[in-house]
Design an enzyme around this catalytic site. Structure first.
Site, mmCIF file in Angstrom:
data_model
loop_
_atom_site.group_PDB
_atom_site.id
_atom_site.type_symbol
_atom_site.label_atom_id
_atom_site.label_comp_id
_atom_site.label_asym_id
_atom_site.label_seq_id
_atom_site.Cartn_x
_atom_site.Cartn_y
_atom_site.Cartn_z
ATOM 1 C CD GLU A 1 72.184 70.324 15.266
ATOM 2 O OE1 GLU A 1 71.562 70.735 16.268
ATOM 3 O OE2 GLU A 1 72.039 70.820 14.143
ATOM 4 C CD GLU B 1 63.470 76.925 8.602
ATOM 5 O OE1 GLU B 1 63.964 75.790 8.481
ATOM 6 O OE2 GLU B 1 62.659 77.401 7.815
ATOM 7 C CE LYS C 1 66.290 85.509 22.521
ATOM 8 N NZ LYS C 1 67.764 85.554 22.496
ATOM 9 C CB CYS D 1 71.092 73.856 10.847
ATOM 10 S SG CYS D 1 70.907 75.026 9.502
HETATM 11 P P1 NAD Z 1 69.286 77.567 20.913
HETATM 12 O O1 NAD Z 1 68.000 76.952 20.528
HETATM 13 O O2 NAD Z 1 69.833 77.298 22.250
HETATM 14 O O3 NAD Z 1 69.218 79.161 20.788
HETATM 15 C C1 NAD Z 1 68.663 79.801 19.672
HETATM 16 C C2 NAD Z 1 67.929 81.055 20.116
HETATM 17 O O4 NAD Z 1 66.883 80.706 21.015
HETATM 18 C C3 NAD Z 1 68.806 82.056 20.863
HETATM 19 O O5 NAD Z 1 68.446 83.364 20.459
HETATM 20 C C4 NAD Z 1 68.427 81.820 22.315
HETATM 21 O O6 NAD Z 1 68.648 82.950 23.141
HETATM 22 C C5 NAD Z 1 66.959 81.504 22.194
HETATM 23 N N1 NAD Z 1 66.397 80.734 23.306
HETATM 24 C C6 NAD Z 1 67.008 79.812 24.082
HETATM 25 N N2 NAD Z 1 66.151 79.320 25.012
HETATM 26 C C7 NAD Z 1 64.968 79.949 24.807
HETATM 27 C C8 NAD Z 1 63.685 79.877 25.435
HETATM 28 N N3 NAD Z 1 63.448 79.046 26.458
HETATM 29 N N4 NAD Z 1 62.693 80.664 24.966
HETATM 30 C C9 NAD Z 1 62.904 81.487 23.919
HETATM 31 N N5 NAD Z 1 64.105 81.621 23.296
HETATM 32 C C10 NAD Z 1 65.121 80.857 23.725
HETATM 33 O O7 NAD Z 1 70.240 77.172 19.739
HETATM 34 P P2 NAD Z 1 71.803 77.047 19.730
HETATM 35 O O8 NAD Z 1 72.161 75.686 20.171
HETATM 36 O O9 NAD Z 1 72.417 78.197 20.401
HETATM 37 O O10 NAD Z 1 71.999 77.219 18.129
HETATM 38 C C11 NAD Z 1 72.304 76.214 17.294
HETATM 39 C C12 NAD Z 1 71.080 75.401 16.846
HETATM 40 O O11 NAD Z 1 70.380 76.102 15.819
HETATM 41 C C13 NAD Z 1 71.462 74.066 16.230
HETATM 42 O O12 NAD Z 1 70.603 73.070 16.697
HETATM 43 C C14 NAD Z 1 71.238 74.298 14.737
HETATM 44 O O13 NAD Z 1 70.991 73.147 13.974
HETATM 45 C C15 NAD Z 1 70.095 75.228 14.729
HETATM 46 N N6 NAD Z 1 70.036 75.947 13.460
HETATM 47 C C16 NAD Z 1 69.054 75.643 12.576
HETATM 48 C C17 NAD Z 1 69.000 76.298 11.346
HETATM 49 C C18 NAD Z 1 67.900 76.001 10.373
HETATM 50 O O14 NAD Z 1 67.620 76.833 9.542
HETATM 51 N N7 NAD Z 1 67.251 74.854 10.457
HETATM 52 C C19 NAD Z 1 69.937 77.282 11.026
HETATM 53 C C20 NAD Z 1 70.938 77.572 11.970
HETATM 54 C C21 NAD Z 1 70.964 76.892 13.201
#
Ligand code: NAD
Length: 499
Positions: free
Chosen positions: A403, A267, A191, A301
């Site tokens: 963050e 992650e 997804k 991240c």
């Molecule tokens: P997010 O957690 O809001 O969304 C990420 C994914 O989760 C999306 O596909 C979203 O549709 C899905 N999602 C959201 N709510 C959900 C739920 N209740 N149930 C299941 N899936 C759900 O993240 P974001 O803020 O859009 O993205 C950025 C974040 O990702 C930052 O915190 C960043 O640090 C992190 N990140 C981490 C890494 C790593 O490898 N550690 C890499 C890239 C980004």
């Protein structure tokens, strides 16, 4: 036409077909409800495509298909060497379509074309090829048991794996999840974030072309709620792998507990410390302080958002960073000379601006930047932000603890190595970091003392497919990349034989 001109990439972008359907059972598929969602180019605000917006019923369909495919053994029981051939062919097809995929990622996520062609797509190719090449070289174990017994320890695929990925590195994170989960023999539901589904859809199409059996890889664009939550609660999914925010990672742990204890690997976010000592190569450290903070508009991240600078060089060093930051001004993502592209959407701009305001209220001083950029002229009416640095920040300030996910760096002074380690570790996160010093004792003491998944010594963002990537603490529990990633997608099985 040379590929180092804006005109070249604009022409190619205009000719690029935008995928708009989900990919289920080896074919493009609209959402069963017919729902779609506008996929927006963050650089222009224009609609790229109306993409299928999958709902729980599409999730149930895909899970059933993935389960049947797994049980059939068409992939899960294929010899590792045969799986390897298909995955290597997939990597070759991605390579053959490198420019088209780079354009999709640039249009979808606002990333500079120079990054997508040199980093995102090549690293996805390398991840898939390296993991594929490895899978027929991974052995099981024989335990040191008593005579008359033979104990075999094998790694078996989990079954059906759910991969949920974010918008900031859509293609890289997709490849990090798909390569080891598929190589290990699982069936997968991916997804993508609804803001950035395009490259995952293209990859799925190419996987089928490479010979991946139908139903092994299903890509369902859709929102976290209801689709992501529904899948994460699904009793017929055996494991879930996630890259995204810490808040959603915590929810996925709960969904696992509320459903079937599906294996959960996360992650998550970071607030990494980039630590500069007075005896460092200050020009190199300043150049990389800017890269660490402003690469991908800081929507990274692992970004070095806490810049820890030894007090004796604090002012002088920040002036150098300000010079290098001039190279990080927002530009047209399709222009090969652009280093910093667009911020993903207005909501993210609002978040960044909120934190800039909080930083000022809490007493930090804006050394440069701080403003959103209201378009770049012509059709570039999208979302942009200046590179921003706060001087005089303290580690207990909100801008140093939370963050921000934008091009905002908080510079914090420290006295000595112990002080730097103490400040760096005063965070709920532990994802990345860097230390800059010409003294090996100082550098290694600090590298060893900072509790984080990856630490660079006289570099930042170091690493490749040969090393694991993941976090300590609230930065998560899984490991992407390297052979360690296979642990997240397999169960250990013992067969005990008596003779
Ligand atoms: P997010 O957690 O809001 O969304 C990420 C994914 O989760 C999306 O596909 C979203 O549709 C899905 N999602 C959201 N709510 C959900 C739920 N209740 N149930 C299941 N899936 C759900 O993240 P974001 O803020 O859009 O993205 C950025 C974040 O990702 C930052 O915190 C960043 O640090 C992190 N990140 C981490 C890494 C790593 O490898 N550690 C890499 C890239 C980004």
């Amino acid at each position: 036409m040379s590929n180092n001109t804006l005109e070249y990439w604009q022409t190619k972008a205009a000719q690029t077909a935008i995928p708009a359907n989900a990919w289920i059972n080896g074919k493009p598929a609209p959402a069963l409800s017919g729902k779609t969602r506008s996929c927006i180019n963050p650089a222009t605000g224009k609609v790229l495509a109306e993409v299928a917006e999958c709902q729980p019923e599409d999730g149930d369909l895909a899970v059933n298909i993935a389960r049947d495919t797994f049980n059939s053994g068409v992939w899960s029981n294929m010899a590792p060497g045969e799986r390897k051939k298909i995955l290597v062919r997939w990597a070759e097809l991605i390579e053959a379509n490198l420019e088209e995929i780079a354009i999709l990622e640039t249009l979808d996520a606002g990333k500079p074309i120079s990054d997508t062609t040199s980093v995102d797509v090549p690293s996805a190719i390398n991840t898939i090829r390296w993991t594929a090449e490895a899978i027929d070289k991974v052995y099981g174990e024989i335990a040191p048991t008593a005579p008359g017994t033979l104990a075999l320890i094998e790694r078996l695929p989990l079954g059906v794996v759910l991969a949920i990925v974010p918008w900031n590195f859509p293609l890289s994170t997709t490849a990090w999840k798909l390569a080891p989960s598929l190589a290990a023999g699982n069936s997968v539901i991916l997804k993508p974030d609804p803001k950035t589904p395009l490259t995952a859809l293209k990859l799925a199409e190419l996987a089928t072309e490479a010979g991946l059996p139908d139903g092994v890889l299903n890509v369902l664009p859709g929102d976290g709620l209801p689709l992501g939550q529904h899948l994460s609660l699904h009793p017929d999914i055996d494991g879930q792998t996630f890259t995204g925010s810490t808040a959603v990672g915590k929810l996925l742990m709960q969904y696992s507990g509320q459903s079937n204890l599906k294996r959960t690997f996360l992650e998550l976010g970071g607030k990494s410390a980039n630590i500069v000592f007075a005896d460092a190569d200050l020009d190199k450290a300043a150049l990389w302080a800017a890269v660490a903070g402003f690469y991908n508009c800081g929507q990274t991240c692992t970004a070095g958002t806490r810049l820890l600078v030894q007090d004796s060089i604090y002012d002088e060093f920040l002036e150098k960073v300000a010079e290098y930051a001039k190279g990080w001004q927002p530009g047209n993502p399709l222009d090969p000379n652009t280093s910093m592209g667009a911020v993903i959407d207005q909501r993210q701009i609002d978040t960044i601006q909120k934190y800039v305001g909080i930083g000022e209220e809490e007493g930090a001083e804006l050394l440069f930047g701080g403003e959103a950029v209201d378009g770049l002229g012509g059709e570039l009416t999208g979302c942009y932000h200046q590179p921003t640095l706060f001087k005089g920040a303290r580690n207990d300030m909100t801008i140093a603890q939370e963050e921000i996910f934008g091009p905002v760096v908080s510079a914090i002074p420290f006295t000595d190595a112990d002080d730097a380690i103490r400040i760096a570790n005063d965070s709920k996160y532990g994802l990345a970091g860097g230390v800059w010093s010409q003294n090996i004792n100082t550098a290694l003491k600090v590298a060893n003392g900072v509790r984080t998944g990856t630490m660079g010594v006289n570099n930042y963002f170091g690493g490749d497919i040969t090393v694991p990537f993941g976090g300590f603490g609230e930065s998560g529990n899984g490991r992407d990349k390297s052979l360690h990633a296979l642990n997240d997608y397999t169960e250990l099985k013992t067969t005990w034989i008596e003779y």
